[in-house]
Design an enzyme around this catalytic site. Structure first.
Site, PDB file in Angstrom:
ATOM      1  N   HIS A  87       5.960   6.955   0.020  1.00  0.00           N
ATOM      2  CA  HIS A  87       7.026   7.508  -0.826  1.00  0.00           C
ATOM      3  C   HIS A  87       8.119   8.182   0.008  1.00  0.00           C
ATOM      4  O   HIS A  87       9.244   8.334  -0.457  1.00  0.00           O
ATOM      5  CB  HIS A  87       6.463   8.537  -1.807  1.00  0.00           C
ATOM      6  CG  HIS A  87       5.681   7.951  -2.935  1.00  0.00           C
ATOM      7  ND1 HIS A  87       4.359   7.594  -2.808  1.00  0.00           N
ATOM      8  CD2 HIS A  87       6.021   7.655  -4.214  1.00  0.00           C
ATOM      9  CE1 HIS A  87       3.915   7.112  -3.968  1.00  0.00           C
ATOM     10  NE2 HIS A  87       4.904   7.137  -4.835  1.00  0.00           N
ATOM     11  N   ARG A 159      -4.475  -1.238   7.988  1.00  0.00           N
ATOM     12  CA  ARG A 159      -3.944  -0.981   6.641  1.00  0.00           C
ATOM     13  C   ARG A 159      -4.757   0.137   6.013  1.00  0.00           C
ATOM     14  O   ARG A 159      -5.952  -0.029   5.735  1.00  0.00           O
ATOM     15  CB  ARG A 159      -4.029  -2.252   5.775  1.00  0.00           C
ATOM     16  CG  ARG A 159      -3.649  -2.028   4.292  1.00  0.00           C
ATOM     17  CD  ARG A 159      -2.206  -1.624   4.152  1.00  0.00           C
ATOM     18  NE  ARG A 159      -1.753  -1.646   2.764  1.00  0.00           N
ATOM     19  CZ  ARG A 159      -1.344  -0.564   2.111  1.00  0.00           C
ATOM     20  NH1 ARG A 159      -1.395   0.627   2.695  1.00  0.00           N
ATOM     21  NH2 ARG A 159      -0.883  -0.662   0.874  1.00  0.00           N
ATOM     22  N   CYS A 208      -3.471  -8.786   5.041  1.00  0.00           N
ATOM     23  CA  CYS A 208      -2.960  -8.011   3.924  1.00  0.00           C
ATOM     24  C   CYS A 208      -2.185  -8.939   3.000  1.00  0.00           C
ATOM     25  O   CYS A 208      -1.430  -9.805   3.458  1.00  0.00           O
ATOM     26  CB  CYS A 208      -2.062  -6.888   4.425  1.00  0.00           C
ATOM     27  SG  CYS A 208      -1.378  -5.874   3.094  1.00  0.00           S
ATOM     28  N   TYR A 346      -2.189  -5.594  -6.688  1.00  0.00           N
ATOM     29  CA  TYR A 346      -2.772  -6.840  -6.188  1.00  0.00           C
ATOM     30  C   TYR A 346      -3.069  -7.825  -7.320  1.00  0.00           C
ATOM     31  O   TYR A 346      -4.153  -8.400  -7.414  1.00  0.00           O
ATOM     32  CB  TYR A 346      -4.034  -6.551  -5.363  1.00  0.00           C
ATOM     33  CG  TYR A 346      -3.753  -5.664  -4.179  1.00  0.00           C
ATOM     34  CD1 TYR A 346      -3.186  -6.179  -3.017  1.00  0.00           C
ATOM     35  CD2 TYR A 346      -4.008  -4.292  -4.219  1.00  0.00           C
ATOM     36  CE1 TYR A 346      -2.894  -5.362  -1.930  1.00  0.00           C
ATOM     37  CE2 TYR A 346      -3.717  -3.471  -3.146  1.00  0.00           C
ATOM     38  CZ  TYR A 346      -3.167  -4.013  -2.008  1.00  0.00           C
ATOM     39  OH  TYR A 346      -2.880  -3.191  -0.935  1.00  0.00           O
TER      40      TYR A 346
END
Length: 494
Positions: A87, A159, A208, A346
């Site tokens: 963010h 990740r 990813c 996802y």
């Protein structure tokens, strides 16, 4: 000073303050924390950030994080942003300030420092290409992707969704739970208990789902997520025991899989104390040729902290998010994982869906990966040596679901002609169980006097699926599954 100049200065100062998210705004009213706390419903939803007070009621339906934002109603968003560090970008700060309605009283401003939250993060290799630091997300540099078939542990892409938990292998337990008819039975396994099952090794790439998102953003329009280039994929030799063996040992019926799921829960927690979790269909874990691994070792060594020490799931052929790290619980259930990461992320959407119209409940979860490829050398904008009238182009190719890459095609002229690349490294797995990537090379002819070249690459897998040419047709709000032709332009050095 005349009034025109005074007004100009005032506007200029306010605009400068707007650029500093959460800074004091002398042109706006001041609120006390108890007043802000009353606005925590869908009808009136306020949040704070440092000194700023924001009415984001109208933004709620299109919030990319779904209902997670509801936890911050009437409170500061900063503790949540300390965990979800993606963010903290200029774009998000600018968007936040468009909802600004006032200032939080000095006496109510709380120091939400995140230093303690991230104080125990593991050391990382300086060669990784860092995309975000909190949480830590970093790519394998392209030259190191093609230098090793099995990516060295310290260079394997990272990740993270939250801070890395500290766990001890000697005391770690995995709880296996089976939900059936409203009842649940559970068994705990230490790592020593798991070692009693048949040991297995699996050569598998993890990628990813957002790999190559930055290309999609550039070609079409920005999507939400980490700005990955092509380095969010790496290959490793994983060691452990198959989940199938453990579930059968616990009494799971191999013939009773319809409508059932396996929920993986990690030890990492978000700002609300919820554990990371996602799931896969039970059939994917219990098929006769299933290769879902409970892994304790990576390339012959104990799992590094960034990659799940001491235990992780490896779900080959699926998006890497399904390979849950720091695994502490596996639940066989008639429901999918209820977590935000499974229910609100996802999932597959068509290119015309936006955040306001996205129906996450009706969109299918992504359990497999499409065929893709990328040029790793020469890199975009680099200089490439010409030898014998040819330039050497190298890269990787990969396909999910156990499909094998059967062909990699390279075009030096915008798709008018295609050259067949040769595989340089590939695993010899049987059909339908090819989970590793393929490294390839191609010697591309150079025309006399040519000083620059644009190369396109596409791969085809054993299901005869081929990459699409353009991102425009596959763009989606989360920027996942971006597998259009990879294109690089470089200078030729004669």
């Amino acid at each position: 000073m005349d009034s025109k100049k005074v007004n100009t200065v005032k506007v200029h100062k306010i605009e400068n303050l707007k650029l500093e998210a959460g800074g004091m705004r002398p042109d706006l009213p001041t609120f006390r924390a108890d007043e802000v706390s009353k606005h925590d419903t869908n009808g009136s939803f306020w949040v704070t950030y440092k000194h700023g007070v924001y009415d984001i009621t109208k933004f709620l339906p299109s919030h990319p994080g779904g209902e997670q934002i509801l936890n911050a109603g009437g409170l500061s968003v900063e503790p949540f942003w300390n965990v979800y560090g993606n963010h903290k970008t200029e774009e998000v700060f600018e968007l936040l300030e468009t909802f600004r309605i006032g200032n939080l009283h000095d006496d109510d401003v709380v120091d939400h420092s995140d230093e303690e939250l991230w104080a125990k993060e593991p050391a990382r290799d300086a060669r990784l290409l860092v995309r975000t630091r909190r949480p830590f997300n970093a790519e394998t540099p392209p030259q190191h992707q093609i230098a090793h078939f099995d990516t060295p542990n310290e260079l394997f892409f990272v990740r993270q969704h939250m801070p890395v938990p500290e766990l001890e292998a000697s005391s770690h337990k995995l709880r296996i739970s089976i939900e059936q008819g409203g009842r649940s039975t559970s068994r705990d396994f230490s790592l020593e208990d798991l070692d009693k099952f048949p040991q297995s090794q699996l050569s598998a790439a993890l990628m990813c789902a957002g790999n190559r998102r930055s290309e999609m953003n550039k070609e079409v329009k920005p999507a939400k997520g980490v700005g990955w280039s092509g380095g969010a994929v790496s290959n490793a030799l994983w060691s452990g025991v198959y989940l199938r063996d453990v579930l059968l040992h616990c009494g799971v019926d191999v013939d009773d899989v319809e409508g059932k799921h396996v929920i993986f829960q990690g030890s990492d927690v978000d700002a609300t104390g919820a554990n990371f979790s996602t799931s896969i269909p039970l059939a994917q874990a219990l098929a006769a040729d299933a290769r879902v691994l409970l892994a304790t070792r990576m390339n012959g060594r104990a799992l590094p902290p960034d990659h799940g020490r001491p235990l992780r799931a490896v779900v080959p052929g699926a998006p890497a998010v399904r390979s849950v790290k720091w695994l502490e619980a596996v639940t066989v259930s008639e429901r999918e994982s209820p977590s935000h990461w499974h229910q609100k992320d996802y999932r597959s959407f068509n290119a015309s869906v936006d955040w306001a119209s996205a129906d996450f409940a009706g969109a299918p979860p992504v359990y497999g990966m499409p065929v893709t490829s990328a040029v790793c050398e020469p890199q975009n904008g680099a200089r490439a040596p010409v030898r014998g009238g040819r330039v050497l182009v190298r890269g990787y190719a990969y396909s999910g679901g156990g499909a094998k890459v059967v062909r990699v095609d390279v075009s030096p002229d915008g798709g008018r002609t295609w050259l067949a690349a040769r595989p340089t490294h590939a695993a010899g797995d049987s059909p339908g169980r090819h989970y590793a990537w393929t490294l390839w090379a191609c010697e591309v002819p150079v025309q006399p006097g040519q000083d620059e070249m644009e190369v396109w690459v596409k791969a085809t897998d054993s299901n005869m699926n081929t990459q699409p040419e353009r991102f425009a047709h596959i763009w989606n709000i989360r920027g996942i599954l971006g597998n259009a032709y990879h294109k690089v332009t470089f200078k030729l050095q004669h």
